[in-house]
Design a protein around this motif. Structure first.
Motif, PDB file in Angstrom:
ATOM      1  N   ALA A 225     133.837  32.965 -64.367  1.00  0.00           N
ATOM      2  CA  ALA A 225     134.662  32.521 -65.491  1.00  0.00           C
ATOM      3  C   ALA A 225     136.108  32.269 -65.065  1.00  0.00           C
ATOM      4  CB  ALA A 225     134.616  33.567 -66.605  1.00  0.00           C
ATOM      5  N   ARG A 226     136.643  33.149 -64.200  1.00  0.00           N
ATOM      6  CA  ARG A 226     138.051  33.032 -63.806  1.00  0.00           C
ATOM      7  C   ARG A 226     138.292  31.873 -62.828  1.00  0.00           C
ATOM      8  NH1 ARG A 226     140.991  37.938 -64.586  1.00  0.00           N
ATOM      9  NH2 ARG A 226     140.261  38.800 -66.583  1.00  0.00           N
ATOM     10  N   LEU A 227     137.254  31.465 -62.070  1.00  0.00           N
ATOM     11  CA  LEU A 227     137.452  30.447 -61.034  1.00  0.00           C
ATOM     12  C   LEU A 227     136.826  29.105 -61.394  1.00  0.00           C
ATOM     13  CD1 LEU A 227     136.829  32.664 -57.868  1.00  0.00           C
ATOM     14  CD2 LEU A 227     139.021  32.007 -58.869  1.00  0.00           C
ATOM     15  N   ARG A 228     136.148  29.030 -62.532  1.00  0.00           N
ATOM     16  CA  ARG A 228     135.422  27.816 -62.888  1.00  0.00           C
ATOM     17  C   ARG A 228     136.339  26.618 -63.130  1.00  0.00           C
ATOM     18  NH1 ARG A 228     131.739  29.934 -66.159  1.00  0.00           N
ATOM     19  NH2 ARG A 228     130.138  29.866 -64.543  1.00  0.00           N
ATOM     20  N   HIS A 229     137.585  26.879 -63.520  1.00  0.00           N
ATOM     21  CA  HIS A 229     138.490  25.763 -63.812  1.00  0.00           C
ATOM     22  C   HIS A 229     138.980  25.061 -62.554  1.00  0.00           C
ATOM     23  CE1 HIS A 229     142.336  27.689 -62.565  1.00  0.00           C
ATOM     24  NE2 HIS A 229     141.632  28.794 -62.760  1.00  0.00           N
ATOM     25  N   LEU A 230     138.787  25.681 -61.386  1.00  0.00           N
ATOM     26  CA  LEU A 230     139.222  25.065 -60.135  1.00  0.00           C
ATOM     27  C   LEU A 230     138.244  23.978 -59.715  1.00  0.00           C
ATOM     28  CD1 LEU A 230     140.098  28.314 -58.133  1.00  0.00           C
ATOM     29  CD2 LEU A 230     141.735  26.714 -59.160  1.00  0.00           C
ATOM     30  N   PRO A 231     138.715  22.957 -58.982  1.00  0.00           N
ATOM     31  CA  PRO A 231     137.772  22.011 -58.391  1.00  0.00           C
ATOM     32  C   PRO A 231     136.816  22.763 -57.464  1.00  0.00           C
ATOM     33  CG  PRO A 231     140.046  21.235 -58.167  1.00  0.00           C
ATOM     34  CD  PRO A 231     140.117  22.659 -58.640  1.00  0.00           C
ATOM     35  N   GLY A 232     135.568  22.312 -57.404  1.00  0.00           N
ATOM     36  CA  GLY A 232     134.649  22.958 -56.484  1.00  0.00           C
ATOM     37  C   GLY A 232     133.255  23.102 -57.032  1.00  0.00           C
ATOM     38  N   MET A 233     132.509  24.072 -56.472  1.00  0.00           N
ATOM     39  CA  MET A 233     131.140  24.363 -56.868  1.00  0.00           C
ATOM     40  C   MET A 233     130.956  25.870 -56.955  1.00  0.00           C
ATOM     41  SD  MET A 233     128.812  21.788 -54.528  1.00  0.00           S
ATOM     42  CE  MET A 233     127.290  22.622 -55.045  1.00  0.00           C
ATOM     43  N   ILE A 234     130.219  26.313 -57.956  1.00  0.00           N
ATOM     44  CA  ILE A 234     129.827  27.715 -58.080  1.00  0.00           C
ATOM     45  C   ILE A 234     128.309  27.738 -58.153  1.00  0.00           C
ATOM     46  CG2 ILE A 234     129.924  29.811 -59.470  1.00  0.00           C
ATOM     47  CD1 ILE A 234     132.658  28.922 -60.470  1.00  0.00           C
ATOM     48  N   TRP A 235     127.673  28.382 -57.190  1.00  0.00           N
ATOM     49  CA  TRP A 235     126.219  28.443 -57.202  1.00  0.00           C
ATOM     50  C   TRP A 235     125.767  29.639 -58.037  1.00  0.00           C
ATOM     51  CZ3 TRP A 235     122.089  31.158 -54.248  1.00  0.00           C
ATOM     52  CH2 TRP A 235     120.841  30.567 -54.488  1.00  0.00           C
ATOM     53  N   ASP A 236     124.959  29.367 -59.040  1.00  0.00           N
ATOM     54  CA  ASP A 236     124.521  30.407 -59.974  1.00  0.00           C
ATOM     55  C   ASP A 236     123.160  30.982 -59.619  1.00  0.00           C
ATOM     56  OD1 ASP A 236     122.840  28.329 -60.570  1.00  0.00           O
ATOM     57  OD2 ASP A 236     123.467  28.115 -62.648  1.00  0.00           O
ATOM     58  N   GLY A 237     122.637  30.631 -58.459  1.00  0.00           N
ATOM     59  CA  GLY A 237     121.338  31.145 -58.044  1.00  0.00           C
ATOM     60  C   GLY A 237     120.176  30.252 -58.426  1.00  0.00           C
ATOM     61  N   GLU A 238     120.449  29.156 -59.130  1.00  0.00           N
ATOM     62  CA  GLU A 238     119.398  28.236 -59.545  1.00  0.00           C
ATOM     63  C   GLU A 238     119.396  27.000 -58.643  1.00  0.00           C
ATOM     64  OE1 GLU A 238     117.203  28.929 -61.922  1.00  0.00           O
ATOM     65  OE2 GLU A 238     118.181  30.869 -62.269  1.00  0.00           O
ATOM     66  N   GLY A 239     118.198  26.491 -58.356  1.00  0.00           N
ATOM     67  CA  GLY A 239     118.086  25.279 -57.547  1.00  0.00           C
ATOM     68  C   GLY A 239     118.330  25.544 -56.072  1.00  0.00           C
ATOM     69  N   ASP A 240     118.545  24.469 -55.311  1.00  0.00           N
ATOM     70  CA  ASP A 240     118.762  24.585 -53.873  1.00  0.00           C
ATOM     71  C   ASP A 240     119.983  25.448 -53.577  1.00  0.00           C
ATOM     72  OD1 ASP A 240     116.596  23.039 -53.339  1.00  0.00           O
ATOM     73  OD2 ASP A 240     117.709  21.223 -52.852  1.00  0.00           O
ATOM     74  N   ASN A 241     119.847  26.295 -52.577  1.00  0.00           N
ATOM     75  CA  ASN A 241     120.942  27.174 -52.177  1.00  0.00           C
ATOM     76  C   ASN A 241     121.901  26.418 -51.260  1.00  0.00           C
ATOM     77  OD1 ASN A 241     122.604  29.182 -51.175  1.00  0.00           O
ATOM     78  ND2 ASN A 241     120.964  30.656 -50.872  1.00  0.00           N
ATOM     79  N   PRO A 242     123.172  26.259 -51.654  1.00  0.00           N
ATOM     80  CA  PRO A 242     124.130  25.519 -50.827  1.00  0.00           C
ATOM     81  C   PRO A 242     124.894  26.392 -49.833  1.00  0.00           C
ATOM     82  CG  PRO A 242     125.138  26.036 -52.912  1.00  0.00           C
ATOM     83  CD  PRO A 242     123.759  26.647 -52.954  1.00  0.00           C
ATOM     84  N   TYR A 243     124.414  27.601 -49.565  1.00  0.00           N
ATOM     85  CA  TYR A 243     125.171  28.560 -48.752  1.00  0.00           C
ATOM     86  C   TYR A 243     125.594  27.952 -47.409  1.00  0.00           C
ATOM     87  CZ  TYR A 243     126.081  32.815 -46.019  1.00  0.00           C
ATOM     88  OH  TYR A 243     126.638  33.769 -45.211  1.00  0.00           O
ATOM     89  N   PHE A 244     124.642  27.397 -46.659  1.00  0.00           N
ATOM     90  CA  PHE A 244     124.981  26.836 -45.350  1.00  0.00           C
ATOM     91  C   PHE A 244     125.854  25.595 -45.499  1.00  0.00           C
ATOM     92  CE2 PHE A 244     121.002  29.158 -44.370  1.00  0.00           C
ATOM     93  CZ  PHE A 244     121.492  29.991 -43.374  1.00  0.00           C
ATOM     94  N   ALA A 245     125.630  24.827 -46.555  1.00  0.00           N
ATOM     95  CA  ALA A 245     126.475  23.654 -46.803  1.00  0.00           C
ATOM     96  C   ALA A 245     127.908  24.078 -47.097  1.00  0.00           C
ATOM     97  CB  ALA A 245     125.907  22.836 -47.958  1.00  0.00           C
ATOM     98  N   PHE A 246     128.074  25.179 -47.829  1.00  0.00           N
ATOM     99  CA  PHE A 246     129.418  25.698 -48.093  1.00  0.00           C
ATOM    100  C   PHE A 246     130.123  26.064 -46.788  1.00  0.00           C
ATOM    101  CE2 PHE A 246     128.882  27.366 -52.754  1.00  0.00           C
ATOM    102  CZ  PHE A 246     128.698  26.066 -53.180  1.00  0.00           C
ATOM    103  N   LEU A 247     129.407  26.731 -45.892  1.00  0.00           N
ATOM    104  CA  LEU A 247     130.009  27.095 -44.604  1.00  0.00           C
ATOM    105  C   LEU A 247     130.396  25.842 -43.821  1.00  0.00           C
ATOM    106  CD1 LEU A 247     127.779  30.065 -43.360  1.00  0.00           C
ATOM    107  CD2 LEU A 247     130.111  30.184 -44.251  1.00  0.00           C
ATOM    108  N   ALA A 248     129.540  24.818 -43.895  1.00  0.00           N
ATOM    109  CA  ALA A 248     129.827  23.581 -43.171  1.00  0.00           C
ATOM    110  C   ALA A 248     131.040  22.859 -43.746  1.00  0.00           C
ATOM    111  CB  ALA A 248     128.605  22.668 -43.212  1.00  0.00           C
ATOM    112  N   ALA A 249     131.177  22.886 -45.071  1.00  0.00           N
ATOM    113  CA  ALA A 249     132.249  22.130 -45.733  1.00  0.00           C
ATOM    114  C   ALA A 249     133.591  22.843 -45.699  1.00  0.00           C
ATOM    115  CB  ALA A 249     131.860  21.864 -47.186  1.00  0.00           C
ATOM    116  N   ALA A 250     133.588  24.148 -45.506  1.00  0.00           N
ATOM    117  CA  ALA A 250     134.793  24.959 -45.703  1.00  0.00           C
ATOM    118  C   ALA A 250     135.842  24.731 -44.625  1.00  0.00           C
ATOM    119  CB  ALA A 250     134.413  26.430 -45.746  1.00  0.00           C
TER     120      ALA A 250
END
Length: 334
Positions: A225-250
């Protein structure tokens, strides 16, 4: 036949990865197996075990007949593998007997500190901060994992459409939570959200937020809730897991201090890693973080981002090469 087939450098090694199936445990074994496969042909089998009648909660030495006590689907039966990679307390009744069952032909690798004499295995691979020593002990920084440049690149491509437009700096935030030594209360989650939000707003960046299974639901909801207003993505556990993509993009990675796995994975990228403080203390984790600092991989998060360079951790490959060296040396002496 209960012995492995003898292999040469051109014949696939039959490798089993054995665990109770928890992702954080299983992925350590899979990471080591992946690294073996990058060095030698491998025929991999993943074994997820369970125990009948609550035996898994008992000390290993009370499980006197482990094979009949396995739950259906565990699939532990001969022909035995060339290399057995096991992780987690649930595997100990099997790992401790595998050399006898295979008449010494299976090379038994136990990950983490088994808290039994290391002489019971061919090789134990614990994190350095467990301070375990021995002739057949190979301490590594952190834990084995599945992060490789190829894996990061492939997963980034899957999420390119969502990630490419995000403003830089892109900040991957990897949140764990409750463990034996640490906790994440709503109060700490609130202050953590403020610590993360402020420098992202100042620099005009974006947030890539993901949680682990250990994250308390109230802390997860609050941080989201506190970070949702920022540009970006928040993974809620549903659908494809972007964990490795997050590491690649960071451009920067923030990770909570209780997770050896996530911290090691972040430090394997070569990107600046900042450690987020939780509630609690642990000497072992302090030693681990100090080792990462000594290697130049990670620093405590002080509320601001800055860049530096270091040699990415590659301990999984080092461990795999040592497993093969020792396996070959033993095979040559038989």
């Amino acid at each position: 036949m209960d012995r492995p087939v003898t292999t040469s450098a051109d014949t696939p090694l039959r490798v089993w990865v054995v665990s109770d199936g928890r992702p954080g445990i299983e992925n350590q074994g899979l990471g080591l197996a992946d690294a073996l496969a990058a060095l030698r042909p491998v025929e991999l089998s993943v074994k997820r075990i369970g125990w009948r009648g609550g035996l898994g909660a008992l000390p290993w030495w009370l499980n006197l007949a482990p094979l009949p006590a396995l739950s259906p689907g565990s699939d532990i039966a001969p022909p035995w593998p060339d290399i057995w990679i096991a992780a987690g307390r649930a595997t100990l009744p099997l790992s401790l007997r595998m050399r006898r069952w295979s008449k010494g032909a299976t090379y038994v690798v136990q990950l983490q500190d088994p808290r039994v004499p290391s002489s019971a295995f061919d090789l134990v691979i614990p994190p350095k901060h467990d301070r375990l020593q021995g002739d057949n002990v190979l301490p590594i920084v952190g834990s084995p994992h599945r992060v490789t440049p190829a894996r990061l690149a492939a997963d980034y491509e899957r999420f390119r459409a969502q990630l490419e437009p995000l403003p830089r700096p892109r900040v991957a935030v990897l949140i764990g939570g409750k463990s034996k030594a640490f906790g994440l209360s709503p109060e700490r989650a609130a202050s953590m959200a403020h610590e993360i939000e402020r420098p992202i707003l100042q620099e005009g960046g974006s947030v890539l937020l993901t949680f682990s299974r250990r994250t308390p639901e109230d802390a997860k909801a609050l941080l989201s809730a506190r970070l949702r207003h920022l540009p970006g993505m928040i993974w809620d556990g549903e659908g494809d897991n972007p964990y490795f993509a997050f590491l690649a993009a960071a451009d920067y990675v923030l990770v909570t201090e209780e997770s050896t796995n996530m911290t090691t994975e972040a430090a394997s990228t070569g990107k600046p890693v900042f450690i987020l403080k939780l509630e609690g203390e642990s000497l072992k984790f302090r030693l681990y973080h100090e080792e990462l600092e000594r290697l130049g991989a990670a620093r405590p998060f002080g509320g601001a981002f800055h860049s530096w360079t270091y040699q990415p951790l590659n301990e999984t490959t080092r461990a795999a090469a040592e497993v093969l060296r020792r396996y070959d040396a033993r095979a040559g002496n038989r």
